[in-house]
Scaffold this motif. Structure first.
Motif, PDB file in Angstrom:
ATOM      1  N   UNK A 149     -12.446  63.373  17.678  1.00  0.00           N
ATOM      2  CA  UNK A 149     -11.762  64.160  16.828  1.00  0.00           C
ATOM      3  C   UNK A 149     -12.798  64.898  15.701  1.00  0.00           C
ATOM      4  N   UNK A 150     -13.578  63.956  15.325  1.00  0.00           N
ATOM      5  CA  UNK A 150     -14.397  64.223  14.248  1.00  0.00           C
ATOM      6  C   UNK A 150     -15.586  65.332  14.918  1.00  0.00           C
ATOM      7  N   UNK A 151     -16.025  65.061  16.010  1.00  0.00           N
ATOM      8  CA  UNK A 151     -17.076  65.858  16.610  1.00  0.00           C
ATOM      9  C   UNK A 151     -16.500  67.227  16.602  1.00  0.00           C
ATOM     10  N   UNK A 152     -15.290  67.639  17.287  1.00  0.00           N
ATOM     11  CA  UNK A 152     -14.598  68.648  17.442  1.00  0.00           C
ATOM     12  C   UNK A 152     -14.346  69.366  16.165  1.00  0.00           C
ATOM     13  N   UNK A 153     -13.954  68.701  14.982  1.00  0.00           N
ATOM     14  CA  UNK A 153     -13.720  69.066  13.887  1.00  0.00           C
ATOM     15  C   UNK A 153     -15.077  69.755  13.212  1.00  0.00           C
ATOM     16  N   UNK A 154     -16.211  68.913  13.335  1.00  0.00           N
ATOM     17  CA  UNK A 154     -17.363  69.522  13.001  1.00  0.00           C
ATOM     18  C   UNK A 154     -17.892  70.962  13.361  1.00  0.00           C
ATOM     19  N   UNK A 192      -1.765  54.254   4.383  1.00  0.00           N
ATOM     20  CA  UNK A 192      -2.259  52.958   4.564  1.00  0.00           C
ATOM     21  C   UNK A 192      -3.685  53.202   4.482  1.00  0.00           C
ATOM     22  N   UNK A 193      -4.231  54.532   4.145  1.00  0.00           N
ATOM     23  CA  UNK A 193      -5.508  54.974   3.851  1.00  0.00           C
ATOM     24  C   UNK A 193      -5.729  55.092   2.121  1.00  0.00           C
ATOM     25  N   UNK A 194      -6.878  54.193   1.923  1.00  0.00           N
ATOM     26  CA  UNK A 194      -7.132  54.338   0.218  1.00  0.00           C
ATOM     27  C   UNK A 194      -8.133  55.570   0.049  1.00  0.00           C
ATOM     28  N   UNK A 195      -7.902  56.371  -0.765  1.00  0.00           N
ATOM     29  CA  UNK A 195      -8.657  57.408  -1.251  1.00  0.00           C
ATOM     30  C   UNK A 195      -9.206  57.120  -2.406  1.00  0.00           C
ATOM     31  N   UNK A 196     -10.600  57.419  -2.705  1.00  0.00           N
ATOM     32  CA  UNK A 196     -11.050  57.531  -4.191  1.00  0.00           C
ATOM     33  C   UNK A 196     -12.285  58.501  -4.195  1.00  0.00           C
ATOM     34  N   UNK A 197     -12.103  59.338  -5.190  1.00  0.00           N
ATOM     35  CA  UNK A 197     -13.274  60.453  -5.500  1.00  0.00           C
ATOM     36  C   UNK A 197     -13.086  61.251  -6.609  1.00  0.00           C
ATOM     37  N   UNK A 198     -13.956  62.253  -6.696  1.00  0.00           N
ATOM     38  CA  UNK A 198     -13.873  62.940  -8.211  1.00  0.00           C
ATOM     39  C   UNK A 198     -12.963  64.176  -7.876  1.00  0.00           C
ATOM     40  N   UNK A 251     -17.297  64.508   0.523  1.00  0.00           N
ATOM     41  CA  UNK A 251     -18.217  64.852   1.516  1.00  0.00           C
ATOM     42  C   UNK A 251     -19.558  64.677   0.797  1.00  0.00           C
ATOM     43  N   UNK A 252     -19.932  65.043  -0.682  1.00  0.00           N
ATOM     44  CA  UNK A 252     -21.108  64.968  -1.203  1.00  0.00           C
ATOM     45  C   UNK A 252     -21.502  63.395  -1.358  1.00  0.00           C
ATOM     46  N   UNK A 253     -20.491  62.464  -1.419  1.00  0.00           N
ATOM     47  CA  UNK A 253     -20.739  61.142  -1.444  1.00  0.00           C
ATOM     48  C   UNK A 253     -21.471  60.646  -0.259  1.00  0.00           C
ATOM     49  N   UNK A 254     -20.883  61.167   1.063  1.00  0.00           N
ATOM     50  CA  UNK A 254     -21.520  61.089   2.107  1.00  0.00           C
ATOM     51  C   UNK A 254     -23.036  61.567   2.205  1.00  0.00           C
ATOM     52  N   UNK A 269     -20.817  56.573   5.659  1.00  0.00           N
ATOM     53  CA  UNK A 269     -20.675  57.734   5.913  1.00  0.00           C
ATOM     54  C   UNK A 269     -19.734  58.279   6.834  1.00  0.00           C
ATOM     55  N   UNK A 270     -19.547  57.331   7.967  1.00  0.00           N
ATOM     56  CA  UNK A 270     -18.658  57.402   8.962  1.00  0.00           C
ATOM     57  C   UNK A 270     -17.343  57.279   8.368  1.00  0.00           C
ATOM     58  N   UNK A 271     -16.921  56.211   7.624  1.00  0.00           N
ATOM     59  CA  UNK A 271     -15.744  55.974   7.026  1.00  0.00           C
ATOM     60  C   UNK A 271     -15.297  57.258   6.203  1.00  0.00           C
ATOM     61  N   UNK A 272     -16.054  57.553   5.455  1.00  0.00           N
ATOM     62  CA  UNK A 272     -15.808  58.995   4.726  1.00  0.00           C
ATOM     63  C   UNK A 272     -15.239  59.961   5.582  1.00  0.00           C
ATOM     64  N   UNK A 273     -16.080  60.414   6.586  1.00  0.00           N
ATOM     65  CA  UNK A 273     -15.655  61.392   7.574  1.00  0.00           C
ATOM     66  C   UNK A 273     -14.365  61.143   8.046  1.00  0.00           C
ATOM     67  N   UNK A 274     -13.877  59.795   8.444  1.00  0.00           N
ATOM     68  CA  UNK A 274     -12.772  59.537   8.772  1.00  0.00           C
ATOM     69  C   UNK A 274     -11.543  59.717   7.848  1.00  0.00           C
ATOM     70  N   UNK A 275     -11.803  59.390   6.618  1.00  0.00           N
ATOM     71  CA  UNK A 275     -10.769  59.475   5.698  1.00  0.00           C
ATOM     72  C   UNK A 275     -10.858  61.089   5.179  1.00  0.00           C
ATOM     73  N   UNK A 276     -11.694  61.614   5.299  1.00  0.00           N
ATOM     74  CA  UNK A 276     -11.869  63.249   5.196  1.00  0.00           C
ATOM     75  C   UNK A 276     -10.856  63.779   6.318  1.00  0.00           C
ATOM     76  N   UNK A 277     -10.956  63.446   7.331  1.00  0.00           N
ATOM     77  CA  UNK A 277     -10.131  63.999   8.354  1.00  0.00           C
ATOM     78  C   UNK A 277      -8.715  63.714   8.137  1.00  0.00           C
TER      79      UNK A 277
END
Length: 605
Positions: free
Chosen positions: A130-135, A468-474, A492-495, A504-512
């Motif tokens: 799914x991440x590949x297709x979303x890219x 169940x997903x924990x988010x943190x960011x600016x 994204x910039x954090x990654x 980086x992969x975990x951030x991609x999953x959370x972004x999705x």
């Protein structure tokens, strides 16, 4: 260099004297023995000795002069040449590389981030299909929905749900097309003539907008009629959609030109006087805005400054900038250059926006190189070098402050008078994005700054949990209407600045998961309820998301997973595309250009 004191010169002179003495002795011997019968073996020995001395003499001369040349260079001849031409050392290095290998990419000038992990990512936490297709969706979102290729070699790129061209956003949206070694060793613009035409047209269109008014940050594709209030208070006129002067706008334009140059060093668009003029205009504006406090010195002048607003100090809406539109007081001797607004389009509290000044330092290095190699403009080289040096000195002197908890950190905004604003905004350039932009930061100061950015002491750092997903960011004060909002752009910039593949992969999953099932990166979202978000159609974070995933895998881009179709091709001269270009019958973008998020919409960004 004093030749009388140099050991190599002394050796040469001594050797010459010895040779002269030897030849003289040989001559005397010949004279004394004149008339006597010479033995053939003695004559042969003298001849061989003489030839040997001559050969050794020439070898020694070559070696000595080679050492002398090295000595001269090490004693500072490069620096002297650099000073006389106004070139930075890195520019001279690049000139020398270009002379020997014209197509060599000066990698030392390109940002080190994002770090490419494609070759080792298979050994780490894998990306989902799914991440590949979303890219792929994110990568082509700009081309599919925001690009209009116009006649006269122009291209117009809107931001998404606002139908204007932001200098910053448009350049940021197409940036993944310019990144070297993206597909089979090439960038996408090198691979595809249509994509090349899109970017070269955007470079020219932006140059013409800058020529129209260098203080504007957003433009319409058509002449607009505005009320007297809009003209006098908001600065709107003709093509100008937003007259918020933002330092980073021209930074993005200069970065786009440089990356295009990396791909096509001899492209005709780079030789156009309009492009050269646009860069010259903005450098002069930056120099003038170092003296923003001085109304007389803050007015850029010259034949290129003939716009409606030219010839007077920049003033904006008094409701946004204090002191009747001038902004808070600044120190004109700080070396930094002023910005009225942030990349979020919010007004600056203090006029020296440090991340934007850092970005300016980076791109001024690019301009030194382009001015020397493309435009042969020594005056612009000297201006860019001097300005870059002054801004860097200003950052070091005023942009670093002492924090009682974190030590020395970079401030977000300062005035050069002792006041500073300690925070960060998700919009790039941000403090978090400093490595990504290519600025040579102090590692300890940045480490301290990063600890501050991801703490409760940064007023725009937020946490939340949903599903169940924990988010943190600016986040950003720009989206204050969504409680504790986080911007995907900051995640994204954090990654992008991370060297940890798993992170980086975990951030991609959370972004999705933060996209709330829409499949797009939004402007902001509530971390406790991602279904509440702003801007459902915002291509800038989509392009950044694609750049992040592309740094992790070579499965994006791949033509079998995602292709593009240009939104509008209005140029009568068509060009061919590549295997990434879709044919009409099999293309279905699926983007909802008029989709709604359910949140309050802003009249302007």
């Amino acid at each position: 260099m004093d030749s009388s004191a140099d050991p190599y010169v002394k050796s040469l002179l001594s050797f010459g004297s010895s040779l002269e003495s030897a030849l003289s002795t040989n001559s005397n011997i010949n004279t004394n023995r004149r008339g006597k019968r010479r033995k053939s073996i003695s004559s042969s020995w003298i001849t061989i000795l003489f030839i040997g001395i001559i050969i050794v003499w020439f070898i020694v001369i070559i070696l000595i002069f080679g050492r002398l040349e090295d000595e001269l260079l090490s004693d500072g001849s490069i620096e002297q040449q650099q000073s006389s031409r106004g070139l930075a050392t890195e520019s001279i290095d690049t000139v020398q590389q270009q002379q020997t290998k014209p197509q060599v990419v000066p990698h030392h000038s390109l940002p080190k981030y994002p770090i490419i992990h494609r070759s080792i990512s298979q050994h780490a936490r894998p990306l989902t299909d799914q991440a590949i297709l979303q890219c792929h969706k994110a990568l082509w979102h700009t081309v599919n929905t925001t690009v209009s290729v116009l006649p006269h070699n122009e291209t117009f790129v809107i931001t998404g749900d606002i139908l204007n061209l932001w200098l910053r956003d448009s350049a940021a949206q197409i940036h993944p097309l310019l990144i070297p070694n993206t597909y089979n060793g090439l960038s996408l613009v090198q691979l595809d003539d249509k994509l090349q035409r899109i970017v070269s047209g955007l470079i020219l269109k932006t140059a013409r907008f800058i020529r129209f008014d260098p203080y504007a940050n957003a433009f319409s594709n058509k002449i607009q009629q505005f009320s007297k209030h809009d003209q006098t208070i908001l600065g709107r006129h003709g093509y100008i959609a937003t007259w918020n002067y933002e330092l980073d706008s021209a930074c993005y334009y200069m970065r786009m030109i440089y990356f295009f140059y990396i791909n096509f060093p001899n492209h005709s668009i780079l030789q156009m006087q309009e492009v050269h003029d646009a860069v010259s205009i903005m450098v002069d504006v930056w120099i003038a805005e170092q003296k923003h406090e001085d109304d007389k010195k803050s007015i850029p002048n010259g034949t290129l400054f003939d716009c409606v607003h030219c010839g007077k100090p920049y003033r904006y809406n008094p409701k946004e900038l204090k002191r009747n539109g001038k902004g808070t007081k600044t120190n004109s001797s700080a070396g930094l250059t002023w910005s009225g607004f942030r990349p979020s389009d919010d007004a600056c509290v203090y006029g020296y926006l440090i991340p934007a000044n850092m970005f300016a330092v980076v791109v001024l290095g690019y301009i030194e190189e382009l001015s020397a190699l493309i435009w042969n403009d020594d005056v612009l080289v000297t201006k860019a070098q001097k300005l870059r040096t002054e801004i860097e000195e200003g950052i070091q002197r005023y942009g670093i402050v002492q924090h009682k908890t974190y030590g020395r950190i970079y401030a977000y905004e300062v005035d050069g008078l002792g006041n500073s604003l300690l925070m960060d905004d998700a919009n790039v350039p941000s403090l978090l994005s400093v490595p990504y932009l290519g600025y040579e930061y102090d590692e300890q100061v940045f480490a301290n700054t990063k600890r501050f950015l991801f703490s409760k002491d940064n007023p725009w750092f937020h946490r939340g949990k949903s599903g169940g997903v924990e988010y943190q960011g600016i986040g950003s004060p720009h989206t204050h209407f969504i409680p504790s909002s986080i911007w995907p752009m900051a995640m994204i910039m954090e990654g992008l600045i991370s060297n940890n593949i798993t992170e980086k992969v975990i951030l991609v999953e959370k972004l999705m998961s933060s996209s709330a099932g829409t499949g797009w990166m939004h402007e902001s979202f509530n971390p406790n309820n991602p279904k509440r978000f702003s801007r459902p159609w915002f291509c800038w974070p989509d392009s950044l998301f694609a750049e992040l995933v592309m740094s992790l895998t070579d499965l994006c881009p791949r033509p079998q997973y995602g292709k593009y179709a240009v939104k509008e091709w209005l140029d009568p001269n068509d060009v061919s595309g590549s295997e990434f270009m879709a044919i009409e019958e099999d293309y279905d973008d699926g983007a909802e250009s008029e989709s709604e998020s359910g949140d309050e919409e802003e009249e302007e960004r």
